[in-house]
Design a protein around this motif. Structure first.
Motif, PDB file in Angstrom:
ATOM      1  N   ALA A 191       0.833  -1.210   0.000  1.00  0.00           N
ATOM      2  CA  ALA A 191       0.000   0.000   0.000  1.00  0.00           C
ATOM      3  C   ALA A 191       0.865   1.256   0.000  1.00  0.00           C
ATOM      4  O   ALA A 191       0.571   2.237  -0.700  1.00  0.00           O
ATOM      5  CB  ALA A 191      -0.929  -0.013   1.213  1.00  0.00           C
ATOM      6  N   PHE A 192       1.944   1.244   0.784  1.00  0.00           N
ATOM      7  CA  PHE A 192       2.863   2.388   0.810  1.00  0.00           C
ATOM      8  C   PHE A 192       3.482   2.613  -0.567  1.00  0.00           C
ATOM      9  O   PHE A 192       3.622   3.759  -1.019  1.00  0.00           O
ATOM     10  CB  PHE A 192       3.946   2.135   1.846  1.00  0.00           C
ATOM     11  CG  PHE A 192       5.129   3.054   1.728  1.00  0.00           C
ATOM     12  CD1 PHE A 192       5.031   4.381   2.086  1.00  0.00           C
ATOM     13  CD2 PHE A 192       6.344   2.584   1.241  1.00  0.00           C
ATOM     14  CE1 PHE A 192       6.123   5.231   1.976  1.00  0.00           C
ATOM     15  CE2 PHE A 192       7.433   3.419   1.124  1.00  0.00           C
ATOM     16  CZ  PHE A 192       7.330   4.753   1.491  1.00  0.00           C
ATOM     17  N   ALA A 193       3.856   1.532  -1.254  1.00  0.00           N
ATOM     18  CA  ALA A 193       4.451   1.665  -2.587  1.00  0.00           C
ATOM     19  C   ALA A 193       3.457   2.278  -3.567  1.00  0.00           C
ATOM     20  O   ALA A 193       3.822   3.128  -4.387  1.00  0.00           O
ATOM     21  CB  ALA A 193       4.919   0.299  -3.090  1.00  0.00           C
ATOM     22  N   LEU A 194       2.197   1.880  -3.484  1.00  0.00           N
ATOM     23  CA  LEU A 194       1.186   2.441  -4.392  1.00  0.00           C
ATOM     24  C   LEU A 194       0.988   3.932  -4.132  1.00  0.00           C
ATOM     25  O   LEU A 194       0.874   4.727  -5.070  1.00  0.00           O
ATOM     26  CB  LEU A 194      -0.133   1.685  -4.216  1.00  0.00           C
ATOM     27  CG  LEU A 194      -0.122   0.210  -4.667  1.00  0.00           C
ATOM     28  CD1 LEU A 194      -1.472  -0.440  -4.366  1.00  0.00           C
ATOM     29  CD2 LEU A 194       0.205   0.099  -6.156  1.00  0.00           C
ATOM     30  N   VAL A 195       0.945   4.318  -2.862  1.00  0.00           N
ATOM     31  CA  VAL A 195       0.787   5.740  -2.531  1.00  0.00           C
ATOM     32  C   VAL A 195       1.992   6.540  -3.027  1.00  0.00           C
ATOM     33  O   VAL A 195       1.843   7.647  -3.574  1.00  0.00           O
ATOM     34  CB  VAL A 195       0.602   5.910  -1.010  1.00  0.00           C
ATOM     35  CG1 VAL A 195       0.629   7.385  -0.627  1.00  0.00           C
ATOM     36  CG2 VAL A 195      -0.709   5.277  -0.567  1.00  0.00           C
ATOM     37  N   ALA A 196       3.199   5.983  -2.858  1.00  0.00           N
ATOM     38  CA  ALA A 196       4.395   6.681  -3.323  1.00  0.00           C
ATOM     39  C   ALA A 196       4.382   6.839  -4.839  1.00  0.00           C
ATOM     40  O   ALA A 196       4.784   7.885  -5.369  1.00  0.00           O
ATOM     41  CB  ALA A 196       5.646   5.922  -2.879  1.00  0.00           C
ATOM     42  N   LEU A 197       3.913   5.829  -5.550  1.00  0.00           N
ATOM     43  CA  LEU A 197       3.837   5.921  -7.007  1.00  0.00           C
ATOM     44  C   LEU A 197       2.829   6.990  -7.441  1.00  0.00           C
ATOM     45  O   LEU A 197       3.073   7.739  -8.388  1.00  0.00           O
ATOM     46  CB  LEU A 197       3.446   4.566  -7.602  1.00  0.00           C
ATOM     47  CG  LEU A 197       4.537   3.487  -7.606  1.00  0.00           C
ATOM     48  CD1 LEU A 197       3.972   2.180  -8.132  1.00  0.00           C
ATOM     49  CD2 LEU A 197       5.733   3.925  -8.450  1.00  0.00           C
ATOM     50  N   VAL A 198       1.703   7.051  -6.744  1.00  0.00           N
ATOM     51  CA  VAL A 198       0.705   8.079  -7.071  1.00  0.00           C
ATOM     52  C   VAL A 198       1.273   9.472  -6.832  1.00  0.00           C
ATOM     53  O   VAL A 198       1.098  10.388  -7.649  1.00  0.00           O
ATOM     54  CB  VAL A 198      -0.572   7.854  -6.244  1.00  0.00           C
ATOM     55  CG1 VAL A 198      -1.531   9.032  -6.406  1.00  0.00           C
ATOM     56  CG2 VAL A 198      -1.267   6.566  -6.680  1.00  0.00           C
ATOM     57  N   ASN A 199       1.990   9.659  -5.717  1.00  0.00           N
ATOM     58  CA  ASN A 199       2.591  10.968  -5.442  1.00  0.00           C
ATOM     59  C   ASN A 199       3.646  11.326  -6.481  1.00  0.00           C
ATOM     60  O   ASN A 199       3.754  12.484  -6.908  1.00  0.00           O
ATOM     61  CB  ASN A 199       3.220  10.961  -4.043  1.00  0.00           C
ATOM     62  CG  ASN A 199       2.174  10.912  -2.946  1.00  0.00           C
ATOM     63  OD1 ASN A 199       1.031  11.308  -3.156  1.00  0.00           O
ATOM     64  ND2 ASN A 199       2.554  10.425  -1.785  1.00  0.00           N
ATOM     65  N   ALA A 200       4.448  10.324  -6.893  1.00  0.00           N
ATOM     66  CA  ALA A 200       5.457  10.588  -7.920  1.00  0.00           C
ATOM     67  C   ALA A 200       4.800  10.964  -9.236  1.00  0.00           C
ATOM     68  O   ALA A 200       5.266  11.860  -9.945  1.00  0.00           O
ATOM     69  CB  ALA A 200       6.348   9.359  -8.096  1.00  0.00           C
TER      70      ALA A 200
END
Length: 326
Positions: A191-200
């Protein structure tokens, strides 16, 4: 991991307990050869029985469903949940079998098992990045940092990756609750990786339509537009600013029109953004150079008559030059 006889006995006992609502004869018939079947299955495959067959209650629900057996009374909540899990697992197995040939394997899970070492490394990296976010107040980049220090972050990354690999190689031997904790932690990291990808992605999208300002003094942080005047006080349109390395200097924000120029490149947008908002306007030919403290109206030529004159001192009369008479 080697499955012991006690593991098989415990598994069979839990299966029989989940079938306790059935008549004894029917329950004995369903579980008659279960211990031998489990022993053969354990000898042919790796991992625990729970990993390969699921929880005993789920396995009991599969036996019940395959035999079409119904108990004498209503099923309890655990049995209803187990039946629902059986149905979900059946659908997942169908999807697994359907996707396998597209990946070149009999099942998709067979292909995914080959990727487990890569996931162990990625899990360690994601854990280090999560600690980076927590220790730096939300700042994140491509490399982890601990308290803002890159070197400490790299040591942390190596440690987390090694720990993740160690944990992955031994996850099959973990008890139920530790294994569940590892699975929950992995889900949190995904979930953290998905949020980081969305922010990027959001940051990249922002850069597509706007621009990063070149580092300038803080006194220019409130600049909204830039107006360039030549030495004669004339407004220079379509001006661009560059630093000593040829990098464009961006100040202000073009709030009077779109930030994208005709070429679609915001870095090439010239100054001023809003010509009609120029503080001194266009100087008419022959007009005085405007100053910030006194600005003549556009098109008006200020009077050049001095407001006060000083009479020069009188020059003494010179005697006439005598004219020669021949």
């Amino acid at each position: 991991m080697t499955v012991t006889g006690q593991d098989i006995t415990d598994y069979v006992a839990r299966v029989r307990a989940a079938l306790a609502d059935l008549p004894p004869a029917q329950r004995d018939e369903l579980t008659e050869d279960l211990a031998d079947h489990l022993a053969e299955f354990a000898a042919e495959t790796d991992g625990t029985l729970v990993e390969r067959l699921g929880e005993p209650e789920t396995y009991a629900a599969e036996l019940r469903s395959a035999a079409g057996a119904t108990g004498g009374g209503g099923r309890n909540l655990d049995q209803r949940v187990a039946t629902a899990l059986v149905q979900v697992r059946g659908q997942l197995r169908a999807i697994d079998t359907r996707l396998g040939p597209a990946l070149g394997y009999e099942t998709a899970s067979e292909f995914l098992r080959l990727l487990r070492p890569a996931w162990w490394v990625l899990r360690g990296y994601l854990a280090a990045m999560l600690v980076t976010v927590m220790s730096t107040g939300g700042s994140i980049g491509l490399l982890p940092r601990f308290g803002g220090e890159l070197l400490a972050g790299l040591f942390m990354l190596v440690g987390f990756v090694l720990a993740s690999i160690w944990l992955g190689r031994r996850s099959g031997g973990l008890a139920r609750w530790p294994r569940s904790a590892v699975q929950v932690g992995s889900a949190v990291l995904v979930a953290f990786a998905l949020v980081a990808l969305v922010n990027a992605e959001d940051r990249l999208g922002y850069d597509d339509y706007y621009y990063d300002q070149t580092s300038v003094d803080s006194q220019y942080s409130q600049v909204r537009d830039v107006f360039v005047y030549d030495s004669e006080g004339r407004l220079v349109e379509n001006a661009r600013l560059f630093d000593q390395n040829g990098n464009p200097i961006r100040l202000g924000y073009p709030d009077c029109s779109s930030p994208i120029d005709e070429d679609g490149n915001p870095l090439l947008r010239p100054y001023p953004y809003c010509v009609d908002q120029a503080p001194f306007g266009h100087r008419a030919p022959g007009a005085a150079v405007p100053t910030p403290t006194g600005t003549p109206e556009p098109g008006v030529t200020p009077s050049t008559t001095p407001t006060a004159t000083t009479t020069p001192p009188a020059t003494p009369a010179m005697p006439p030059t005598p004219t020669p008479t021949g």
